[in-house]
Motif scaffolding. Structure first.
Motif, PDB file in Angstrom:
ATOM      1  N   GLN A   1       8.400 -34.491 -17.359  1.00  0.00           N
ATOM      2  CA  GLN A   1       9.630 -34.513 -16.568  1.00  0.00           C
ATOM      3  C   GLN A   1       9.967 -33.124 -16.049  1.00  0.00           C
ATOM      4  OE1 GLN A   1      12.561 -36.195 -19.191  1.00  0.00           O
ATOM      5  NE2 GLN A   1      11.538 -38.196 -19.310  1.00  0.00           N
ATOM      6  N   ALA A   2       9.706 -32.085 -16.871  1.00  0.00           N
ATOM      7  CA  ALA A   2       9.964 -30.709 -16.432  1.00  0.00           C
ATOM      8  C   ALA A   2       9.071 -30.338 -15.256  1.00  0.00           C
ATOM      9  CB  ALA A   2       9.730 -29.745 -17.598  1.00  0.00           C
ATOM     10  N   LYS A   3       7.820 -30.785 -15.264  1.00  0.00           N
ATOM     11  CA  LYS A   3       6.926 -30.493 -14.151  1.00  0.00           C
ATOM     12  C   LYS A   3       7.393 -31.173 -12.864  1.00  0.00           C
ATOM     13  CE  LYS A   3       3.083 -31.658 -16.339  1.00  0.00           C
ATOM     14  NZ  LYS A   3       1.628 -31.838 -16.613  1.00  0.00           N
ATOM     15  N   ILE A   4       7.880 -32.405 -12.983  1.00  0.00           N
ATOM     16  CA  ILE A   4       8.347 -33.128 -11.797  1.00  0.00           C
ATOM     17  C   ILE A   4       9.625 -32.493 -11.247  1.00  0.00           C
ATOM     18  CG2 ILE A   4       9.207 -35.343 -10.961  1.00  0.00           C
ATOM     19  CD1 ILE A   4       7.404 -36.672 -13.061  1.00  0.00           C
ATOM     20  N   VAL A   5      10.590 -32.209 -12.141  1.00  0.00           N
ATOM     21  CA  VAL A   5      11.837 -31.574 -11.703  1.00  0.00           C
ATOM     22  C   VAL A   5      11.560 -30.196 -11.122  1.00  0.00           C
ATOM     23  CG1 VAL A   5      14.057 -30.666 -12.489  1.00  0.00           C
ATOM     24  CG2 VAL A   5      13.262 -32.879 -13.319  1.00  0.00           C
ATOM     25  N   GLY A   6      10.657 -29.446 -11.746  1.00  0.00           N
ATOM     26  CA  GLY A   6      10.307 -28.134 -11.231  1.00  0.00           C
ATOM     27  C   GLY A   6       9.699 -28.194  -9.843  1.00  0.00           C
ATOM     28  N   THR A   7       8.923 -29.233  -9.583  1.00  0.00           N
ATOM     29  CA  THR A   7       8.359 -29.420  -8.247  1.00  0.00           C
ATOM     30  C   THR A   7       9.452 -29.587  -7.205  1.00  0.00           C
ATOM     31  OG1 THR A   7       6.391 -30.461  -9.185  1.00  0.00           O
ATOM     32  CG2 THR A   7       6.835 -30.852  -6.845  1.00  0.00           C
ATOM     33  N   LEU A   8      10.430 -30.451  -7.506  1.00  0.00           N
ATOM     34  CA  LEU A   8      11.530 -30.694  -6.561  1.00  0.00           C
ATOM     35  C   LEU A   8      12.382 -29.439  -6.373  1.00  0.00           C
ATOM     36  CD1 LEU A   8      12.619 -34.245  -7.815  1.00  0.00           C
ATOM     37  CD2 LEU A   8      11.175 -33.684  -5.850  1.00  0.00           C
ATOM     38  N   VAL A   9      12.655 -28.711  -7.461  1.00  0.00           N
ATOM     39  CA  VAL A   9      13.466 -27.492  -7.376  1.00  0.00           C
ATOM     40  C   VAL A   9      12.748 -26.429  -6.546  1.00  0.00           C
ATOM     41  CG1 VAL A   9      14.441 -25.586  -8.722  1.00  0.00           C
ATOM     42  CG2 VAL A   9      14.705 -27.938  -9.521  1.00  0.00           C
ATOM     43  N   THR A  10      11.437 -26.299  -6.711  1.00  0.00           N
ATOM     44  CA  THR A  10      10.673 -25.307  -5.965  1.00  0.00           C
ATOM     45  C   THR A  10      10.718 -25.580  -4.469  1.00  0.00           C
ATOM     46  OG1 THR A  10       9.190 -25.042  -7.851  1.00  0.00           O
ATOM     47  CG2 THR A  10       8.411 -24.232  -5.734  1.00  0.00           C
ATOM     48  N   VAL A  11      10.530 -26.843  -4.091  1.00  0.00           N
ATOM     49  CA  VAL A  11      10.600 -27.203  -2.674  1.00  0.00           C
ATOM     50  C   VAL A  11      12.003 -26.956  -2.126  1.00  0.00           C
ATOM     51  CG1 VAL A  11      10.360 -29.095  -1.032  1.00  0.00           C
ATOM     52  CG2 VAL A  11       8.723 -28.860  -2.884  1.00  0.00           C
ATOM     53  N   GLY A  12      13.029 -27.267  -2.929  1.00  0.00           N
ATOM     54  CA  GLY A  12      14.404 -27.006  -2.504  1.00  0.00           C
ATOM     55  C   GLY A  12      14.671 -25.529  -2.284  1.00  0.00           C
ATOM     56  N   GLY A  13      14.145 -24.679  -3.163  1.00  0.00           N
ATOM     57  CA  GLY A  13      14.305 -23.236  -2.972  1.00  0.00           C
ATOM     58  C   GLY A  13      13.621 -22.734  -1.721  1.00  0.00           C
ATOM     59  N   ALA A  14      12.457 -23.303  -1.417  1.00  0.00           N
ATOM     60  CA  ALA A  14      11.768 -22.923  -0.183  1.00  0.00           C
ATOM     61  C   ALA A  14      12.586 -23.302   1.048  1.00  0.00           C
ATOM     62  CB  ALA A  14      10.392 -23.593  -0.127  1.00  0.00           C
ATOM     63  N   MET A  15      13.254 -24.460   0.986  1.00  0.00           N
ATOM     64  CA  MET A  15      14.109 -24.867   2.109  1.00  0.00           C
ATOM     65  C   MET A  15      15.308 -23.935   2.259  1.00  0.00           C
ATOM     66  SD  MET A  15      12.534 -27.332   3.521  1.00  0.00           S
ATOM     67  CE  MET A  15      11.046 -26.419   3.057  1.00  0.00           C
ATOM     68  N   VAL A  16      15.863 -23.472   1.139  1.00  0.00           N
ATOM     69  CA  VAL A  16      16.978 -22.515   1.195  1.00  0.00           C
ATOM     70  C   VAL A  16      16.529 -21.218   1.868  1.00  0.00           C
ATOM     71  CG1 VAL A  16      18.523 -21.075  -0.203  1.00  0.00           C
ATOM     72  CG2 VAL A  16      18.187 -23.482  -0.791  1.00  0.00           C
ATOM     73  N   MET A  17      15.341 -20.726   1.500  1.00  0.00           N
ATOM     74  CA  MET A  17      14.831 -19.505   2.122  1.00  0.00           C
ATOM     75  C   MET A  17      14.592 -19.694   3.611  1.00  0.00           C
ATOM     76  SD  MET A  17      12.228 -17.624  -0.470  1.00  0.00           S
ATOM     77  CE  MET A  17      12.275 -16.244   0.637  1.00  0.00           C
ATOM     78  N   THR A  18      14.207 -20.905   3.999  1.00  0.00           N
ATOM     79  CA  THR A  18      13.894 -21.168   5.398  1.00  0.00           C
ATOM     80  C   THR A  18      15.148 -21.282   6.254  1.00  0.00           C
ATOM     81  OG1 THR A  18      11.916 -22.355   4.688  1.00  0.00           O
ATOM     82  CG2 THR A  18      12.639 -22.700   6.952  1.00  0.00           C
ATOM     83  N   LEU A  19      16.167 -21.990   5.758  1.00  0.00           N
ATOM     84  CA  LEU A  19      17.308 -22.380   6.591  1.00  0.00           C
ATOM     85  C   LEU A  19      18.539 -21.497   6.400  1.00  0.00           C
ATOM     86  CD1 LEU A  19      17.001 -26.248   6.100  1.00  0.00           C
ATOM     87  CD2 LEU A  19      16.121 -24.870   7.988  1.00  0.00           C
ATOM     88  N   VAL A  20      18.638 -20.763   5.293  1.00  0.00           N
ATOM     89  CA  VAL A  20      19.838 -19.981   4.991  1.00  0.00           C
ATOM     90  C   VAL A  20      19.516 -18.498   5.121  1.00  0.00           C
ATOM     91  CG1 VAL A  20      21.599 -19.458   3.275  1.00  0.00           C
ATOM     92  CG2 VAL A  20      20.683 -21.777   3.439  1.00  0.00           C
ATOM     93  N   ASN A  21      20.287 -17.795   5.951  1.00  0.00           N
ATOM     94  CA  ASN A  21      20.103 -16.353   6.097  1.00  0.00           C
ATOM     95  C   ASN A  21      20.986 -15.571   5.128  1.00  0.00           C
ATOM     96  OD1 ASN A  21      18.098 -16.346   8.054  1.00  0.00           O
ATOM     97  ND2 ASN A  21      19.574 -16.615   9.708  1.00  0.00           N
ATOM     98  N   GLY A  22      22.300 -15.849   5.158  1.00  0.00           N
ATOM     99  CA  GLY A  22      23.204 -15.161   4.251  1.00  0.00           C
ATOM    100  C   GLY A  22      23.557 -13.766   4.708  1.00  0.00           C
ATOM    101  N   VAL A  23      24.211 -13.061   3.821  1.00  0.00           N
ATOM    102  CA  VAL A  23      24.697 -11.708   4.113  1.00  0.00           C
ATOM    103  C   VAL A  23      23.562 -10.702   3.928  1.00  0.00           C
ATOM    104  CG1 VAL A  23      26.381  -9.939   3.472  1.00  0.00           C
ATOM    105  CG2 VAL A  23      26.992 -12.370   3.317  1.00  0.00           C
TER     106      VAL A  23
END
Length: 379
Positions: A139-161
């Motif tokens: 379960q940790a491997k599956i959740v980690g997969t989803l979290v990793t992809v989500g972090g990549a999307m944050v880096m792609t779409l969010v610029n921030g300060v």
């Protein structure tokens, strides 16, 4: 520590040194190539030249050291090599470095952190990775997969300060971009992010197919040379299609572009393919990609000093999310290894328990035979 455990410890240490070498090579390669791209290096011709350099360096070693162990080439293996050459030496390199040209080295190497998740998912699909949804580590491997992809999307779409760093702003004055320039910069950033993501998917597919091919063609040096050779040929054809009649892109001089080509060909292509193949035989394709955050840390530090790349809060948050997800996957993977090791220990204990019993039985039988012979001798 027993000799067997000491031998296992040394073998495990070699594997970790191997992945450390891979991440250092990837990290410095990103910084060196980004500097050359800023000076006009063409991503398409760069892909061709780096594979040619890898063939020139590793070809003689493959011919000499594996001349007696090289398996027979079959049509199935040849088609796999052709696909391997298309995935990583051609498509991944062109997409990845074109995307880096539109973004930064830090962003490109950070996006590579989705590769372990993609590799894990595809290894699960092709049954190269053990997953039991009822177990916590799976379960940790599956959740980690989803979290990793989500972090990549944050880096792609969010610029921030923007985060001000003294070595990235020598003048100390920030001039705001015009609306048109800001919109164009955002479009280039998004375009580069899409290209890098597509390149990462090709790279993860390359690892999976490489693991499958090594089972049929275990000569790593020869496989590396053939992949780079086919990559150079296919890359030349694709470059002629994309760039058409641009002759000036093929020129290369004694400058940073030549150094980037040689370094990337020898370290990033040849040596990396070979080392990853050696590690993959023991640990599988997922383990090879599981240490990408270490390369990200190196690139963030080095590129900020050498290239003056600026950071923003969106990329920092996305990178942290990626690291959290990745190490959830690594924790789950480590539990897989510990369970398999404990299983092996239990088998060894059972064998040890059975062996004394067999020895006792054999001793009793030998004693009875000896007594019968003594009786016969007396008679």
């Amino acid at each position: 520590m027993t000799p067997d455990r000491w031998s296992r410890f040394i073998d495990q240490g070699k594997l970790y040194l191997g992945v450390l070498f891979l991440q250092l090579g990837y990290a410095f390669n990103g910084v060196i190539v980004k500097s050359a791209l800023n000076k006009g290096l063409n991503p398409c011709t760069f892909s061709v030249y780096r594979n040619v350099a890898a063939v020139i360096v590793f070809g003689p070693f493959a011919y000499y050291f594996e001349r007696k162990m090289r398996p027979k080439m079959t049509l199935s293996v040849f088609l796999k090599i052709m696909l391997l050459a298309q995935l990583e030496p051609v498509l991944d390199q062109i997409l990845y470095y074109t995307g880096m040209k539109y973004t930064t080295a830090t962003f490109a190497i950070a996006m590579c952190n989705i590769i372990p998740a993609l590799t894990f998912f595809m290894a699960w699909m092709f049954r190269l990775e053990k997953v039991n949804i009822r177990k916590l580590h799976s379960q940790a491997k599956i959740v980690g997969t989803l979290v990793t992809v989500g972090g990549a999307m944050v880096m792609t779409l969010v610029n921030g300060v923007p985060i001000p760093l003294p070595w990235t702003n020598k003048s100390g004055v920030h001039l705001p971009l015009a609306p048109a320039a800001a919109a164009s910069d955002q479009d280039h950033h998004l375009k580069g992010a899409i290209m890098i993501t597509a390149g990462c998917f090709c790279w993860a597919s390359f690892f999976i197919l490489q693991a499958v091919t090594l089972k049929k063609y275990p000569a790593q040096l020869s496989l590396t040379t053939l992949i780079c050779m086919m990559g150079a040929l296919q890359g030349t054809v694709m470059t002629l299609i994309i760039e058409r009649a641009k002759k000036d892109i093929w020129s290369i001089n004694w400058d940073a572009k030549l150094f980037a080509t040689l370094y990337s060909g020898i370290i990033r292509s040849g040596a990396s393919y070979w080392v990853s193949g050696l590690i993959m035989k023991v640990k599988g394709p997922f383990f090879v990609t599981a240490f990408n955050p270490f390369g990200m840390v190196i690139v963030v530090i080095v590129s900020s000093f050498t290239l003056g790349e600026k950071m923003n809060s969106g990329r920092i948050v996305g990178a942290l999310v990626i690291v959290i997800g990745l190490y959830l996957i690594i924790w789950g993977k480590s539990k897989d290894s510990s369970l398999s090791d404990s299983g092996n220990d239990e088998v060894e204990m059972i064998d040890q328990e059975r062996t004394p019993g067999k020895n006792k039985e054999s001793n009793i039988v030998a004693g009875m035979i000896k007594e019968d012979r003594d009786v016969e001798a007396r008679v």
